[in-house]
Design a protein around this motif. Sequence first.
Motif, PDB file in Angstrom:
ATOM      1  N   SER A 247       0.815  -1.213   0.000  1.00 37.36           N
ATOM      2  CA  SER A 247       0.000   0.000   0.000  1.00 37.36           C
ATOM      3  C   SER A 247       0.855   1.272   0.000  1.00 37.36           C
ATOM      4  N   PRO A 248       1.910   1.359   0.826  1.00 40.81           N
ATOM      5  CA  PRO A 248       2.768   2.549   0.743  1.00 40.81           C
ATOM      6  C   PRO A 248       3.406   2.738  -0.625  1.00 40.81           C
ATOM      7  N   MET A 249       3.816   1.639  -1.270  1.00 36.87           N
ATOM      8  CA  MET A 249       4.399   1.751  -2.597  1.00 36.87           C
ATOM      9  C   MET A 249       3.370   2.228  -3.607  1.00 36.87           C
ATOM     10  N   ASN A 250       2.153   1.729  -3.504  1.00 34.85           N
ATOM     11  CA  ASN A 250       1.103   2.156  -4.422  1.00 34.85           C
ATOM     12  C   ASN A 250       0.664   3.588  -4.148  1.00 34.85           C
ATOM     13  N   ARG A 251       0.688   3.976  -2.893  1.00 40.09           N
ATOM     14  CA  ARG A 251       0.331   5.353  -2.568  1.00 40.09           C
ATOM     15  C   ARG A 251       1.365   6.321  -3.145  1.00 40.09           C
ATOM     16  N   ALA A 252       2.620   5.882  -3.219  1.00 37.67           N
ATOM     17  CA  ALA A 252       3.671   6.722  -3.801  1.00 37.67           C
ATOM     18  C   ALA A 252       3.619   6.731  -5.327  1.00 37.67           C
ATOM     19  N   GLY A 253       2.968   5.732  -5.914  1.00 33.04           N
ATOM     20  CA  GLY A 253       2.794   5.704  -7.360  1.00 33.04           C
ATOM     21  C   GLY A 253       3.587   4.636  -8.071  1.00 33.04           C
ATOM     22  N   GLY A 254       4.602   4.091  -7.432  1.00 37.11           N
ATOM     23  CA  GLY A 254       5.399   3.055  -8.082  1.00 37.11           C
ATOM     24  C   GLY A 254       6.273   3.623  -9.190  1.00 37.11           C
ATOM     25  N   ILE A 255       7.151   2.805  -9.733  1.00 41.87           N
ATOM     26  CA  ILE A 255       8.018   3.193 -10.833  1.00 41.87           C
ATOM     27  C   ILE A 255       7.894   2.155 -11.931  1.00 41.87           C
ATOM     28  N   PRO A 256       8.212   2.523 -13.174  1.00 46.08           N
ATOM     29  CA  PRO A 256       8.154   1.523 -14.251  1.00 46.08           C
ATOM     30  C   PRO A 256       9.059   0.340 -13.949  1.00 46.08           C
ATOM     31  N   VAL A 257       8.625  -0.815 -14.363  1.00 47.09           N
ATOM     32  CA  VAL A 257       9.366  -2.038 -14.072  1.00 47.09           C
ATOM     33  C   VAL A 257      10.445  -2.267 -15.126  1.00 47.09           C
TER      34      VAL A 257
END
Length: 364
Positions: A247-257
């Motif tokens: 959830s914290p990673m998704n709240r930050a928006g994530g980065i391209p893989v």
Amino acid sequence: MNVETIETPSLGDRSYLVHDGEVALVVDPQRDLDRVLSAADDARVAITHVAETHLHNDYVSGGLALSQRTGATYLHAAAEVLPFDHRGVGDGDVIEVGSLTVRVVATPGHTQHHLSYHVTENGDGKGAGAGAGAGAGAGALFTGGSLLYGSVGRTDLVAADLTDTLTRLQYRSVRGMIDSLPGDTRFYPTHGFGSFCSSSQGGDDSDGTLAGERSVNLALTIEDEDTFVERLVSGLSDHPAYYAQMSPMNRAGGIPVDLSPAAPVDPTELLRRIHRGEWVVDLRNRRAYATDHLVGTIGIELDDPFATYLGWLIPWGTAVTLVADTAEELAEAQRQLARIGIDRPAGGADGGPDVWGEGHDRAS
């Protein structure tokens, strides 16, 4: 209206490409976007909208990266405070996607601000306005982690002190959808195919329609809310440790893989890593591992739950080196791990233990 399902059996999840033959909405995309883009190319449609049902707890979303890559409008709950560009939507909002009408339905429970999306073809549901079900055609309902086949999404992933409240909201949300939409509406959950985001395993008796759920779904067969809360909460099992990071990673928006191959590791360097106590994970099946493996490696078979098991066990942030029989197996393991935010393995080696294990101590 066409609904293309994009399966992620390693996590027990599904994403969806919904289109009218020209333009498309993508619901809850995983992070490895090539599968979504390939589905859109096969259907010869342009992705104009990407929608999240909630901030996911079991994988890193590819929604932001997909919207940036395609120029699509990114739909997220307006109630969430998010640091990236998106269009905030809430209950009753209407979005046009080509000849499709998308109506937003607030369905809190799995998370506080969970949304579902009811999609109809233009003309089926015109004039629905404030009520998601008022005059709407059957269409397709994308329920994320709310209504699942024969079950509902678990309600204990946000915070322990919110579990009772969210369980009650889940009960009301599911019953509200059932009562406000046509019984022949087909619904498409994101979770519930082995995902630990499901409150229980079910679905074998579900026919995929709202009417069909009335006789098989826990939230619909228990008429008393308190009884439902007690039953659901008492049946919740442990969930993977890595969920705390999602959830914290998704709240930050994530980065391209980045799925380019990991750096190759030769036998000498592999031995150094094992002696330093680093995680060197052998992807071969358990029988092969039991028969012959390098002392100091960890055997986690590359099958559908691989990422879940590794993510459950490994201390978060620990570097991992992968060893396997083939380069294809390394690539699949890397893809699975990227979905849960374990990016860029520290290295990889293929060819089997006779190649990457030359000169090492072997156990059998």
